[in-house]
Design an enzyme around this catalytic site. Sequence first.
Site, mmCIF file in Angstrom:
data_model
loop_
_atom_site.group_PDB
_atom_site.id
_atom_site.type_symbol
_atom_site.label_atom_id
_atom_site.label_comp_id
_atom_site.label_asym_id
_atom_site.label_seq_id
_atom_site.Cartn_x
_atom_site.Cartn_y
_atom_site.Cartn_z
ATOM 1 N N PHE A 7 53.376 89.014 67.310
ATOM 2 C CA PHE A 7 52.159 88.232 67.021
ATOM 3 C C PHE A 7 50.926 89.105 67.218
ATOM 4 C CE2 PHE A 7 48.680 85.349 68.285
ATOM 5 C CZ PHE A 7 48.634 84.550 67.147
ATOM 6 N N GLU A 84 49.446 98.963 73.853
ATOM 7 C CA GLU A 84 48.882 97.788 74.515
ATOM 8 C C GLU A 84 48.906 97.837 76.044
ATOM 9 O OE1 GLU A 84 47.324 95.459 72.748
ATOM 10 O OE2 GLU A 84 47.896 96.446 70.877
#
Length: 172
Positions: A7, A84
């Site tokens: 996502f 990330e």
Amino acid sequence: MGDFWVFGYGSLIWRPGFAHVETQRARLHGYRRSLCVYSFVHRGTRERPGLVLGLDRGGSCVGLAFRVPGELRDEVLSYLRERELVTNVYLERTLKVRLDGGGTVEAVAYIVDRQHEQYAGALDAADAAAVVRGAVGQSGNNEDYVLSTLEHLKALGICDHWLEEVAKRIEL
């Protein structure tokens, strides 16, 4: 192992950086897109932090879900973790997202760690714009990051009223 989903809600939308075989609009319930992460490297410095997006608790978020072939699982997860989890301000989670095409899938998503020193909290649009305005880091101007993200969201037909309000206040 079979295919899996990732996502994206911010820069992953316009620069995923990994191979995928399908992209669908999707909604994640329970989290919202927010400029809630102080950036000390890419869009600011420790002395003059900027703000970048995170998924924070509450509401819902429309973004993109990317279907990744199962044989690329290790490669793509390694890439995403390197991208990330640099300062560990995000937590990797597998969460249910509802695809616009129908159905629900589990997708890898990166949510903000509210206990991390870089967590900025729930800022109102004026306060977020004040932090963003003038901040610059290794990846460039913080204002450009916010405006580019908003431009890409609009191009996909994704409306984010809060981010639009921040952008208006940046441009004042």
